[in-house]
Design a protein around this motif. Structure first.
Motif, PDB file in Angstrom:
ATOM      1  N   LEU A  66      -9.314  -1.841   0.886  1.00 23.90           N
ATOM      2  CA  LEU A  66      -9.259  -0.479   1.422  1.00 23.90           C
ATOM      3  C   LEU A  66      -8.220   0.374   0.698  1.00 23.90           C
ATOM      4  N   ARG A  67      -8.361   1.684   0.847  1.00 24.22           N
ATOM      5  CA  ARG A  67      -7.355   2.604   0.328  1.00 24.22           C
ATOM      6  C   ARG A  67      -6.065   2.462   1.136  1.00 24.22           C
ATOM      7  N   ARG A  68      -4.980   2.996   0.604  1.00 26.28           N
ATOM      8  CA  ARG A  68      -3.697   2.972   1.296  1.00 26.28           C
ATOM      9  C   ARG A  68      -3.240   4.415   1.551  1.00 26.28           C
ATOM     10  N   GLU A 232       2.277   6.242  11.642  1.00 28.01           N
ATOM     11  CA  GLU A 232       1.704   5.439  10.560  1.00 28.01           C
ATOM     12  C   GLU A 232       0.957   4.273  11.195  1.00 28.01           C
ATOM     13  N   ASN A 233      -0.376   4.377  11.293  1.00 26.20           N
ATOM     14  CA  ASN A 233      -1.168   3.275  11.829  1.00 26.20           C
ATOM     15  C   ASN A 233      -2.034   2.680  10.726  1.00 26.20           C
ATOM     16  N   THR A 234      -2.512   1.474  10.966  1.00 31.06           N
ATOM     17  CA  THR A 234      -3.416   0.850  10.001  1.00 31.06           C
ATOM     18  C   THR A 234      -4.710   1.654   9.943  1.00 31.06           C
ATOM     19  N   MET A 235      -5.102   2.063   8.758  1.00 32.30           N
ATOM     20  CA  MET A 235      -6.250   2.941   8.591  1.00 32.30           C
ATOM     21  C   MET A 235      -7.292   2.331   7.678  1.00 32.30           C
ATOM     22  N   ALA A 236      -8.541   2.703   7.908  1.00 33.19           N
ATOM     23  CA  ALA A 236      -9.560   2.349   6.921  1.00 33.19           C
ATOM     24  C   ALA A 236      -9.982   3.614   6.182  1.00 33.19           C
ATOM     25  N   CYS A 237     -10.728   4.512   6.852  1.00 33.17           N
ATOM     26  CA  CYS A 237     -11.355   5.612   6.101  1.00 33.17           C
ATOM     27  C   CYS A 237     -10.420   6.788   5.817  1.00 33.17           C
ATOM     28  N   LEU A 243     -12.741   5.263  13.217  1.00 35.69           N
ATOM     29  CA  LEU A 243     -12.058   5.177  14.518  1.00 35.69           C
ATOM     30  C   LEU A 243     -11.177   3.927  14.633  1.00 35.69           C
ATOM     31  N   CYS A 244     -10.628   3.472  13.520  1.00 28.24           N
ATOM     32  CA  CYS A 244      -9.762   2.282  13.546  1.00 28.24           C
ATOM     33  C   CYS A 244      -8.304   2.618  13.863  1.00 28.24           C
TER      34      CYS A 244
END
Lengths: 283, 303
Positions: A66-68, A232-237, A243-244
């Motif tokens: 995934l992107r950061r 700062e939460n763990t993100m996907a998109c 909605l992660c």
């Protein structure tokens, strides 16, 4: 002033998002695990707001899919350059920290809402560790809006206080380290700028570890000062599709990537000192 | 000029590339990056009969070449969908598919009935395979009797194209596919996520709030490809291939295995333009192989 705020908050949703290939110009190691990446875009950079972020694709790491997400640290439209502050916490960020001048970096931006900006007011910015990342761009814009800015930076030790001198062009810089190796000894919440019973600030802007932001938010809440926190939460998109990255708010689960990353701390469930259980400000 | 259009039951897709539910929001999230109308179709985020808050954070864990998610069907319910989201979908001229889920057969039927009245929703994809909700979801898709019961009940109230999305978390996905075909499904889509788990060894804790979650991304592609191949040989209805599709080659492989169309899912998170790149790539492939109709790829595996 209120309508101005609402107007500003409504803009980010309308700002077109872009995918841009940047070229790395410089990579400066700031300490053992922080790097400052300076990058240039071949196309004109779109307008961005302090507090917005970028999703960076990590090429060349077999375990990173995934992107950061990173805060927009600095942007210079005249030279089409941007800086990101990278803290190495795993394979993805370590790969980014190893980038060399000339390397390409694929970046989605600008994402998220950004900080509502005060004008002609006294404000406080509080940054913990790499939480100072969005505060450069913010401090710069606040100065353009004729604000008088105090910046309080916290860290465990002197080596965790990044670029403090560089921030002096925009703000009066205050420092707190837990071991006392730089500035006042202790946490940011124990620093003398936060000691007053009637703090002179119109707003407090905060980015850093969760515990630090909650503690600063409690102080602000007690004195009725709005506290804007960047989460700062763990993100996907990064664009509100998966909605992660949700955070629990007074209006239910909301995406940090599109409804944030900046929230008024009192919108966040469990952040008010009155509702939080087992939290002490003196800790 | 090659023909990219495919027919999927009554649906005429302008090309075989769709987007997987839960990875593409309601389309508009991607408007800045691509012309959403260029896609064969979009399957929008799952809708349930009532508002759902979904699971607690953390809901996502990155894994090698993929990710686990435990979103848990967060959505504002079918009435909100009809009032607020549906009008925004009218701007798209391609095939719009609603993904339908719930905890009870009655709930599925309620959503399907309401979707049936929406002219611009060309089909529904019955989600009997979500692994992230305590009740319903995957429970319907892991046994033949329950898969048949929910498919039959929805079939009775839904006139348009009914796609059933299958779970890979079963002993034989072919049996479930045959069961829903018998119960009235017009097409099947597979696979939904594989049940998985991530642990933080330092903290000795699960990464996800729900402990287990659904694995997606390139990591699951070989499993998905195998299941699509097995199902496509068993059923007479069209199969839509899903599972880690990231590149043109991935999409072609699924079609060769028997898929009439494909859905791009997790890849949308890494590259929001993945879908349009795949469409362009399929066209190139057809030209390069002197094939004038993409339909000729379906099940064209030489074994």
């Amino acid at each position: 002033m209120r309508t101005f705020f609402l107007l500003l908050i409504s803009i980010p949703g309308l700002m077109k998002k872009h995918i841009i290939d940047f070229k790395i110009l410089t990579n400066t190691a700031l300490n053992h695990n922080h790097n400052l990446l300076e990058m240039e875009s071949a196309v004109p950079l779109p307008e961005m707001l302090p507090g917005q972020f970028a999703e960076v694709r990590v090429d060349g790491s077999e375990t990173t899919y995934l992107r950061r997400p990173f805060s927009i640290h600095r942007v210079d439209y005249s030279s089409n350059t941007m800086h990101l502050l990278i803290k190495s916490v795993g394979k993805g960020t370590e790969t980014l920290a190893g980038l060399k001048p000339g390397d390409k970096l694929n970046v989605m931006l600008p994402l998220g809402n950004g900080f509502p900006l005060e004008e002609n007011k006294k404000v406080l910015l509080v940054g913990g560790g790499c939480g100072i990342a969005p505060l450069w761009f913010l401090a710069k814009e606040l100065k353009l809006k004729n604000c008088s800015t105090d910046l309080l930076i916290g860290g465990r030790s002197a080596r965790d206080i990044l670029m403090a001198d560089d921030y002096r062009q925009f703000a009066t810089v205050h420092i707190a380290t837990e071991d006392g190796s730089l500035g006042e000894t202790g946490m940011v919440t124990g620093h003398s700028v936060l000691k007053s019973e009637s703090l002179p600030y119109r707003s407090i802007y905060c980015c850093g570890p969760d515990g630090m932001m909650r503690a600063v938010s409690h102080i602000a809440e007690k004195q009725g000062i709005p506290c804007l926190v960047s989460l700062e939460n763990t993100m996907a998109c990064g664009i509100g599709a998966c909605l992660c990255c949700v955070v629990d708010t007074n209006q239910g689960h909301r995406c940090v990537c599109t409804d944030g990353p900046v929230f008024n701390s009192l919108e966040l469930k469990g952040w008010s000192a009155e509702t939080e259980v087992g939290c002490s400000l003196d800790k | 000029m090659v023909n990219l259009g495919v027919k999927l039951h009554k649906l005429n897709l302008r090309n075989p590339v769709m987007t997987a539910s839960g990875t593409f929001g309601y389309g508009e999230e991607f408007d800045d990056f691509i012309d959403v109308n260029a896609l064969g179709g979009i399957i929008v985020k799952a809708t349930t009969s009532k508002h759902r808050e979904g699971n607690a954070y953390p809901r996502m864990a990155e894994t090698p070449m993929g990710m686990l998610n435990a979103v848990g069907l967060q959505n504002k319910g079918v009435d909100y969908f009809v009032d607020k989201i549906y009008p925004k979908l009218l701007k798209y001229s391609n095939c719009i598919v609603a993904n339908v889920s719930d905890s009870t057969v009655e709930g599925y039927v309620e959503v399907a009935e309401k979707m049936n009245r929406l002219d611009h929703i060309a089909a529904i994809e019955l989600n009997i395979s979500c692994p992230n909700v305590k009740e319903g979801g995957m429970a319907f898709g892991t046994s033949c009797p329950s898969a048949i019961a929910v498919t039959r009940a929805v079939r009775e109230v839904y006139d348009k194209t009914l796609i059933v999305k299958l779970s890979p978390n079963v002993t034989s996905i072919t049996e479930i596919a045959l069961a829903v075909e018998e119960a009235g499904a017009d097409a099947v889509s597979l696979i939904n996520t594989l049940l998985g788990m991530a642990i933080d060894a330092e903290k000795r804790k699960p990464v996800l709030s729900t402990i287990t979650g659904g694995l997606s991304g390139p990591a699951i592609k070989p499993v998905a490809l195998r299941m699509v191949w097995q199902v496509a040989r068993a059923v007479k209805i069209p199969v839509i291939g899903i599972g880690g599709i990231t590149t043109t080659a991935d999409a072609i492989e699924f079609m060769l295995a028997g898929a009439s169309a494909i859905q791009v899912g997790t890849a949308n998170f890494v590259d929001p333009q993945a879908t349009v790149k795949i469409i362009a790539g399929i066209e190139d492939y057809l030209v390069r192989h002197r094939i004038n109709d993409v339909g000729q790829l379906i099940g064209a595996l030489n074994t």
